[in-house]
Motif scaffolding. Sequence first.
Motif, short mmCIF file in Angstrom:
data_model
loop_
_atom_site.label_atom_id
_atom_site.label_comp_id
_atom_site.label_asym_id
_atom_site.label_seq_id
_atom_site.Cartn_x
_atom_site.Cartn_y
_atom_site.Cartn_z
N UNK A 2 0.67 -1.22 -0.05
CA UNK A 2 0.13 0.02 0.16
C UNK A 2 0.77 1.29 -0.01
N UNK A 3 0.26 2.20 -0.37
CA UNK A 3 0.97 3.69 -0.31
C UNK A 3 1.28 4.01 1.02
N UNK A 4 2.34 4.70 0.97
CA UNK A 4 2.70 5.11 2.32
C UNK A 4 1.79 6.02 3.09
N UNK A 5 0.98 6.82 2.15
CA UNK A 5 -0.21 7.61 2.93
C UNK A 5 -1.07 6.90 3.76
N UNK A 6 -1.50 5.68 2.95
CA UNK A 6 -2.58 4.79 3.80
C UNK A 6 -2.03 4.50 5.18
N UNK A 7 -0.64 3.86 5.06
CA UNK A 7 0.19 3.48 6.36
C UNK A 7 0.29 4.60 7.35
N UNK A 8 0.51 6.09 6.87
CA UNK A 8 0.79 7.00 7.83
C UNK A 8 -0.47 7.27 8.39
N UNK A 9 -1.77 7.21 7.64
CA UNK A 9 -3.06 7.72 8.25
C UNK A 9 -3.15 6.59 9.53
#
Length: 142
Positions: A21-28
């Motif tokens: 997954x995109x780092x933004x998803x994991x960051x959220x």
Amino acid sequence: MVTFDFGPAEVFVIRYRGRLPDARVLGALADLIAADAVRLLDILVVSRDGGGAVEVIEIDDLPAGSPFDTFELEARGITGNEDVERIADDLAPGTSAAIAVIEQLWAKSLAERFAESGAELLETVRIPAPELNAIAVAANIG
């Protein structure tokens, strides 16, 4: 006083192109964990490559330095094999799905109070954000 080890949890299945997954998803998700809003019980990735082969990726299988390094799983292995197989069957080549079991910490306290009072929660329904927003637009709300 009634206490539970775990509160209500939801299984989120997020489909995307590529392997991880995109780092933004994991960051959220990391932001919600840091704010003590949720607790990550389990997460894994099911991936179908361009040739159709399926791979199940546990976060322990990823090399050091992956975006998953920051996550500590509180109930590793709770994701059922049947769920993984069902999701894998629906993946198109070149796509993956992250399966995350997320405990809603605010709901744990609520569930404890329900049990303590003898109340019984009969049902919960989650309305996905796009659907709720479409309903609100149709009803001229907001």
